[in-house]
Enzyme design. Structure first.
Site, PDB file in Angstrom:
ATOM      1  N   ASN A  96       0.966  -0.991   0.008  1.00 18.31           N
ATOM      2  CA  ASN A  96       0.014   0.012   0.070  1.00 18.31           C
ATOM      3  C   ASN A  96       1.234   1.046  -0.363  1.00 18.31           C
ATOM      4  O   ASN A  96       1.645   1.466   1.209  1.00 18.31           O
ATOM      5  CB  ASN A  96      -1.132  -0.134   1.775  1.00 18.31           C
TER       6      ASN A  96
ATOM      7  N   ARG B  49      -1.909   4.512  13.945  1.00 14.39           N
ATOM      8  CA  ARG B  49      -0.865   4.398  13.021  1.00 14.39           C
ATOM      9  C   ARG B  49      -0.021   5.021  14.036  1.00 14.39           C
ATOM     10  O   ARG B  49       1.174   4.145  14.585  1.00 14.39           O
ATOM     11  CB  ARG B  49      -0.889   4.432  11.490  1.00 14.39           C
TER      12      ARG B  49
ATOM     13  N   ASP C 296      -1.362  -3.673  10.466  1.00 17.28           N
ATOM     14  CA  ASP C 296      -2.735  -4.727  10.178  1.00 17.28           C
ATOM     15  C   ASP C 296      -3.620  -3.291  10.722  1.00 17.28           C
ATOM     16  O   ASP C 296      -3.108  -3.202  12.514  1.00 17.28           O
ATOM     17  CB  ASP C 296      -2.715  -5.490  10.492  1.00 17.28           C
ATOM     18  N   SER C 297      -4.426  -2.842   9.920  1.00 22.01           N
ATOM     19  CA  SER C 297      -5.325  -1.885  10.752  1.00 22.01           C
ATOM     20  C   SER C 297      -7.151  -2.115  10.077  1.00 22.01           C
ATOM     21  O   SER C 297      -7.248  -2.484   9.161  1.00 22.01           O
ATOM     22  CB  SER C 297      -4.980  -0.048  10.496  1.00 22.01           C
TER      23      SER C 297
ATOM     24  N   ASP D 215     -10.625   7.313   5.721  1.00 17.95           N
ATOM     25  CA  ASP D 215     -10.076   7.943   5.701  1.00 17.95           C
ATOM     26  C   ASP D 215     -11.042   9.761   5.051  1.00 17.95           C
ATOM     27  O   ASP D 215     -10.819  10.689   6.250  1.00 17.95           O
ATOM     28  CB  ASP D 215      -8.890   8.866   5.445  1.00 17.95           C
TER      29      ASP D 215
END
Length: 201
Positions: free
Chosen positions: A9, A180, A69-70, A154
């Site tokens: 990403n 993060r 990982d989120s 977002d």
């Protein structure tokens, strides 16, 4: 010290490079180490997914690997999609997903629109040591997508205290308050200790 950030990403990679700025750590991408394997994110927790990626990449390139990982947890979705955020409604683009979430929450207000971004960071060394850090950020789902920065959810993750979505916030502020960033504040010390240990060898 070189480390590999285990993601494809570009948005995450750019954000991570900003977060490590000033640490005298050179961040390599998966492309830099010619890692083109697919690592399924099938675990039930953020940390298990992050650890699997970090371990596989570290073993492949014999360097320290960092992975995260989120996900977003929306109260109206019973704290979903959570760990499945990246795989939520896979047939839709993020722009379409965001529109659907807003539509699903139409007519709700206040706490009914509560949401959290959560992040787990895993650090894995070639010697087989692993480290674990968590972070989160609370907000609400906005009534419409706003902003051009960021990625994923977002544009609809709104922070009342700033009056802006994550996608509207200047990068400098986001990198201080995001899920993060909060996880990385803990990871920063671990990476610094690993770097210092590396220089004393």
């Amino acid at each position: 010290m070189e480390i590999v950030f285990a993601t494809k990403n570009e948005g995450k990679l750019k954000e991570f490079k900003q977060l490590v700025k000033g640490l005298d750590i050179y961040v390599l991408s998966l492309n830099d180490v010619n890692f083109d394997g697919e690592i399924p994110e099938e675990a039930t927790t953020y940390f298990e997914n992050a650890l699997r990626k970090a371990r596989e990449v570290s073993m492949f390139c014999k360097r320290i690997a960092v992975s995260d990982d989120s996900g977003i947890e929306i109260l109206a979705y019973n704290n979903g999609p959570g760990v499945r955020s990246a795989r939520f409604l896979p047939e839709l683009t993020y722009k379409q997903k965001n529109k659907k979430i807003i539509l699903d929450l139409e007519g709700t207000s206040g706490n009914e629109r509560a949401a959290k971004y959560k992040c787990a960071i895993a650090i894995y060394t070639p010697e087989g040591k692993s480290f674990h850090c968590n972070g989160e950020c609370e907000g609400v789902i906005s009534s419409e997508p706003k902003g051009k920065r960021g990625f994923g959810y977002d544009p609809i993750f709104f922070l009342p205290e700033y009056g802006k979505t994550f996608a509207e916030l200047p990068v400098k502020i986001k990198n201080q308050i995001s899920h993060r960033a909060n996880a990385f504040k803990k990871a920063k010390k671990i990476l610094t200790d690993l770097k210092n240990a590396d220089t004393t060898k």
